[in-house]
Each structure stands twice: as C-alpha cells, then as structure tokens.
Motif scaffolding. Structure first.
Motif, short mmCIF file in Angstrom:
data_model
loop_
_atom_site.label_atom_id
_atom_site.label_comp_id
_atom_site.label_asym_id
_atom_site.label_seq_id
_atom_site.Cartn_x
_atom_site.Cartn_y
_atom_site.Cartn_z
N ALA A 1 64.74 137.98 -43.07
CA ALA A 1 64.20 138.61 -41.86
C ALA A 1 63.53 137.57 -40.96
CB ALA A 1 63.20 139.70 -42.24
N ALA A 2 62.85 136.60 -41.56
CA ALA A 2 62.21 135.54 -40.77
C ALA A 2 63.27 134.71 -40.04
CB ALA A 2 61.36 134.65 -41.66
N GLY B 1 64.94 137.10 -37.47
CA GLY B 1 63.96 137.45 -36.44
C GLY B 1 63.79 136.37 -35.40
N THR C 1 65.10 137.34 -31.71
CA THR C 1 64.00 137.88 -30.91
C THR C 1 63.46 136.87 -29.90
OG1 THR C 1 62.34 137.24 -32.55
CG2 THR C 1 63.26 139.47 -32.72
N SER D 1 60.92 128.68 -39.83
CA SER D 1 60.25 129.97 -40.04
C SER D 1 60.61 130.57 -41.39
CB SER D 1 60.65 130.94 -38.92
OG SER D 1 60.10 132.20 -39.15
N SER D 2 61.88 130.49 -41.75
CA SER D 2 62.29 131.06 -43.04
C SER D 2 61.72 130.24 -44.20
CB SER D 2 63.81 131.18 -43.14
OG SER D 2 64.42 129.93 -43.04
N THR E 1 58.63 140.60 -38.53
CA THR E 1 59.45 139.45 -38.14
C THR E 1 60.70 139.90 -37.39
OG1 THR E 1 60.46 139.38 -40.33
CG2 THR E 1 58.65 137.86 -39.91
N LEU E 2 61.17 141.09 -37.68
CA LEU E 2 62.34 141.61 -36.96
C LEU E 2 61.95 142.29 -35.65
CD1 LEU E 2 64.39 143.05 -39.96
CD2 LEU E 2 64.85 140.95 -38.66
N LEU E 3 60.76 142.88 -35.61
CA LEU E 3 60.29 143.60 -34.43
C LEU E 3 58.88 143.11 -34.06
CD1 LEU E 3 61.35 147.15 -35.67
CD2 LEU E 3 62.57 145.74 -34.02
N PRO E 4 58.77 141.90 -33.51
CA PRO E 4 57.45 141.33 -33.23
C PRO E 4 56.64 142.12 -32.19
CG PRO E 4 59.18 139.90 -32.39
CD PRO E 4 59.84 141.00 -33.16
#
Length: 188
Positions: free
Chosen positions: A48-49, A52, A56, A68-69, A123-126
């Motif tokens: 997800a990180a 994301g 995003t 990030s991951s 992380t997917l929807l900041p």
C-alpha cells in the motif's frame, strides 16, 4: 488466508471483548501466527505504501515509492519486534511476571490490527488523514485484551494498558521517524 486475516482484524476492531475471549482459547503456533497474520499485514502495508506514493502524487516517482515502502516495512517490522521485546522485559521487571516472548508477540500483533489497517487505508487515501485520530482506539483494544488474554488483574490494568499502548504506538512511530531522518526526501 487474507479472508481470515480480514475477519480477525474486523473482529478485533469491532468487537474486541468477544475477539479476545476467542483468541485466548485459540491454540496457535508462533510461526503460524507470524506467517498467517502479522507478516501478510505488514506485506499489505508495504504494498500500500508503494502503490500509494505512485498513484496519489502528481508526479510518477519510483524512487520515492521504494523509499516509502522500505520505511513502512522496516518501521512495521521493527516496531512490532521492539514493542514485543520491550513489553516482555517490562512484563518481568515492572509487572513481576514470567517472560514469554511468544505471548507478547501475539498480543502486540493482535493489538496492532487497527494501526495496521489504518496505515493501509491512509497510504492509499491520504485525503482521509483525519482518520489517524482513531489510532487512540488501540487503548480500548488493549484494555479489552488485558484481562482475558494476558491475565492482568483489575488493580494494575490501567497501568498495564497505558504502558502497553504507548509502547505499541510509539515503537513503530519512532523507527519511522528515524528512517525519515536517514532517508533524504522522505517528507511528503
């Protein structure tokens, strides 16, 4: 496997009293717990990180997505193991109980369910950053698990829950902060 993980995460978040009672009776091998619950959740957080950051942000930045991951993976693993280790030590030193690292790994893993789920969503929807306030619900999850799962008496329950909550929440956050300082360009 993921269906079972989602079932347990939802149960722990939505009905912690009932979930902890069932988990206390459930016999689970340590390796099975790690490979069928904690590691897949951390893997989902890491994926997800990565996704994301790629989808995003305005620009496509593979390097930032990898950083990030990696930061998410190391902070989740490190926070999980450091939290379990610290609580195992405090269990003996502060609460005068016999050390049991496997028990603490399971307790920290289950208690972190909400934190793992929120991390995936955020992380997917900041844009939904305000959901971070719900991490405080971890206190209640740990409160409900203290008695049936850990066998903590009522007179020391508040102290136990406060310390466990702080360690559970701050261990991954401290590692993530340290990694953000060590990896340039990680402030989003």
């Amino acid at each position: 496997m993921y269906k079972e993980i989602i079932k347990w995460v939802v149960a722990i978040i939505s009905q912690p009293t009932k979930a902890w009672a069932v988990l206390a009776k459930k016999e689970v091998k340590q390796e099975e717990f790690l490979s069928r619950f904690v590691y897949p959740l951390i893997g989902l957080m890491t994926a997800a990180a990565f996704i994301g950051v790629l989808f995003t942000r305005k620009e496509f930045d593979l390097q930032l997505a990898l950083k990030s991951s990696i930061r998410t993976l190391v902070s989740a693993f490190g926070g999980f193991y450091v939290g379990a280790y610290l609580m195992n030590e405090l269990w003996q030193g502060l609460f005068k109980r016999k050390k049991d690292m496997d028990l603490w790994m399971r307790f920290i893993g289950y208690s972190s369910s909400l934190m793992f789920a929120l991390n995936i969503v955020l992380t997917l929807l900041p844009e939904f950053f305000f959901l971070q306030i719900f991490v405080a619900y971890t206190f209640y999850i740990i409160w409900e698990g203290a008695g049936p799962y850990m066998g903590v008496e009522e007179k020391i329950r508040l102290k136990f829950v406060a310390i466990t909550t702080v360690v559970t929440l701050l261990a991954p956050a401290a590692i993530q902060f340290a990694l953000s300082l060590l990896m340039p360009g990680m402030s989003f």
